[in-house]
Design a protein around this motif. Structure first.
Motif, mmCIF file in Angstrom:
data_model
loop_
_atom_site.group_PDB
_atom_site.id
_atom_site.type_symbol
_atom_site.label_atom_id
_atom_site.label_comp_id
_atom_site.label_asym_id
_atom_site.label_seq_id
_atom_site.Cartn_x
_atom_site.Cartn_y
_atom_site.Cartn_z
ATOM 1 N N ILE A 146 0.834 -1.209 0.000
ATOM 2 C CA ILE A 146 0.000 0.000 0.000
ATOM 3 C C ILE A 146 0.864 1.253 0.000
ATOM 4 N N VAL A 147 1.965 1.219 0.753
ATOM 5 C CA VAL A 147 2.870 2.377 0.791
ATOM 6 C C VAL A 147 3.422 2.668 -0.598
ATOM 7 N N PHE A 148 3.850 1.628 -1.305
ATOM 8 C CA PHE A 148 4.358 1.830 -2.671
ATOM 9 C C PHE A 148 3.245 2.297 -3.604
ATOM 10 N N SER A 149 2.023 1.851 -3.358
ATOM 11 C CA SER A 149 0.885 2.312 -4.153
ATOM 12 C C SER A 149 0.647 3.804 -3.933
ATOM 13 N N ILE A 150 0.787 4.247 -2.687
ATOM 14 C CA ILE A 150 0.636 5.671 -2.373
ATOM 15 C C ILE A 150 1.746 6.487 -3.043
ATOM 16 N N CYS A 151 2.981 5.983 -2.975
ATOM 17 C CA CYS A 151 4.112 6.677 -3.612
ATOM 18 C C CYS A 151 3.899 6.766 -5.124
ATOM 19 N N HIS A 152 3.427 5.667 -5.703
ATOM 20 C CA HIS A 152 3.134 5.650 -7.133
ATOM 21 C C HIS A 152 2.064 6.686 -7.470
ATOM 22 N N GLY A 153 1.044 6.766 -6.631
ATOM 23 C CA GLY A 153 -0.041 7.720 -6.854
ATOM 24 C C GLY A 153 0.444 9.154 -6.814
ATOM 25 N N LEU A 154 1.348 9.450 -5.880
ATOM 26 C CA LEU A 154 1.883 10.813 -5.767
ATOM 27 C C LEU A 154 2.710 11.181 -7.001
ATOM 28 N N LEU A 155 3.546 10.252 -7.448
ATOM 29 C CA LEU A 155 4.379 10.509 -8.626
ATOM 30 C C LEU A 155 3.526 10.691 -9.878
ATOM 31 N N LYS A 156 2.560 9.817 -10.037
ATOM 32 C CA LYS A 156 1.700 9.891 -11.227
ATOM 33 C C LYS A 156 0.810 11.128 -11.180
ATOM 34 N N ALA A 157 0.342 11.489 -9.991
ATOM 35 C CA ALA A 157 -0.502 12.680 -9.848
ATOM 36 C C ALA A 157 0.259 13.930 -10.248
ATOM 37 N N SER A 158 1.534 13.980 -9.875
ATOM 38 C CA SER A 158 2.371 15.135 -10.238
ATOM 39 C C SER A 158 2.531 15.235 -11.747
ATOM 40 N N ARG A 159 2.785 14.087 -12.391
ATOM 41 C CA ARG A 159 2.948 14.085 -13.850
ATOM 42 C C ARG A 159 1.658 14.493 -14.550
ATOM 43 N N LEU A 160 0.545 13.926 -14.115
ATOM 44 C CA LEU A 160 -0.736 14.240 -14.745
ATOM 45 C C LEU A 160 -1.136 15.695 -14.532
ATOM 46 N N ALA A 161 -0.781 16.240 -13.370
ATOM 47 C CA ALA A 161 -1.089 17.653 -13.107
ATOM 48 C C ALA A 161 -0.329 18.548 -14.081
ATOM 49 N N ASN A 162 0.942 18.204 -14.348
ATOM 50 C CA ASN A 162 1.734 18.979 -15.312
ATOM 51 C C ASN A 162 1.177 18.842 -16.727
ATOM 52 N N GLU A 163 0.736 17.624 -17.070
ATOM 53 C CA GLU A 163 0.160 17.420 -18.399
ATOM 54 C C GLU A 163 -1.143 18.207 -18.559
ATOM 55 N N ALA A 164 -1.968 18.197 -17.511
ATOM 56 C CA ALA A 164 -3.232 18.940 -17.567
ATOM 57 C C ALA A 164 -2.975 20.443 -17.667
ATOM 58 N N LYS A 165 -1.961 20.917 -16.940
ATOM 59 C CA LYS A 165 -1.612 22.340 -16.979
ATOM 60 C C LYS A 165 -1.134 22.741 -18.366
ATOM 61 N N ALA A 166 -0.325 21.871 -18.983
ATOM 62 C CA ALA A 166 0.181 22.160 -20.323
ATOM 63 C C ALA A 166 -0.959 22.188 -21.346
ATOM 64 N N LEU A 167 -1.916 21.281 -21.187
ATOM 65 C CA LEU A 167 -3.049 21.245 -22.118
ATOM 66 C C LEU A 167 -3.978 22.443 -21.911
ATOM 67 N N ARG A 168 -4.102 22.883 -20.662
ATOM 68 C CA ARG A 168 -4.934 24.056 -20.395
ATOM 69 C C ARG A 168 -4.284 25.316 -20.937
#
Length: 248
Positions: A146-168
């Motif tokens: 679960i801890v690694f799942s949380i870490c994965h979620g944080l890393l992926k969330a950061s990437r997706l936030a940057n992608e969404a910002k670039a598209l906006r």
């Protein structure tokens, strides 16, 4: 009468229920919901002094937990396949590493979990000390998964936030209609992925306290753990219900 019966039996909700219960994952999520509800209710009844009634729900909780262990026998292979697929993927290093570690932890957790079930069913004979050791190892791998799942979620969330910002921040007006439509489709896909990620992140943040308590890292009572487990079970069951609906 036959028409009414056919309308009930062949109703889309009935078909969706059949699809849900027809899958091992669907049944597991349903049993997990009942298991943690029983755990929560047993704690409430004990607190109010209804020990006889609480014993009934506590027994249901224990039997559901044992039954779910049997349903997960063989599931480690699924996680090992997921780890291998992640190893061969082109994902970013951080996301790839956390995915592999998460899947390996879950596979290890389920291997020890299956051994504990086999001992409970008297299929194998483990000493009390060995069984307790396996239970602890199972919870440790569950916790770190679960801890690694949380870490994965944080890393992926950061990437997706940057992608969404670039598209906006895309410049409108000087691009073709087809390009703008493509941007809109990509942005919609990123937002959908972010919503899915947030949903799983919420589940992980609640579920992590269960193995953490089993390992003695924190000290939460059965009422809190039952509530957390019930909420995450309902959330997971909701996802499986939606998936079953898409098959109707």
């Amino acid at each position: 009468m036959a028409t009414v019966a056919s309308q009930i039996i062949l109703h889309p909700t009935a078909s969706q229920t059949v699809n849900l219960l027809g899958s091992t994952v669907g049944r597991d999520k349903l049993y997990r919901t009942a298991q943690y509800f029983a755990r929560l209710l047993a704690w409430v009844l004990i607190k109010r002094g209804y020990n006889v009634e609480a014993a009934r729900w506590d027994a249901l909780k224990s039997h559901l937990a044992t039954g779910r262990k049997l349903m997960r026998v063989g599931k480690p292979l699924e996680h090992l396949q997921a780890a291998l697929k992640a190893l061969n993927s082109s994902a970013r290093p951080g996301e790839q590493t956390t995915t592999i570690l998460r899947q390996l932890c879950y596979a290890s957790y389920l291997v020890y979990d299956a051994a504990v079930w086999a001992n409970t069913a008297k299929f194998i004979n483990l000493s009390k000390e060995t069984n307790q050791k396996f239970v602890r190892r199972s919870n440790r791998f569950w916790f770190f998964g679960i801890v690694f799942s949380i870490c994965h979620g944080l890393l992926k969330a950061s990437r997706l936030a940057n992608e969404a910002k670039a598209l906006r921040g895309y410049t409108w007006g000087d691009k073709s209609v087809s390009t703008e439509a493509e941007r809109a489709v990509k942005y919609s896909a990123v937002e959908k992925e972010r919503n899915t990620l947030r949903y799983q992140f919420a589940i992980d943040l609640l579920d992590v306290w269960i193995p953490a308590t089993n390992l003695g890292y924190v000290d939460l009572n059965d009422g809190v753990l039952g509530f957390f487990g019930f909420i995450t079970s309902v959330m997971a069951l909701r996802s499986q219900w939606a998936a079953a609906g898409r098959k109707v």
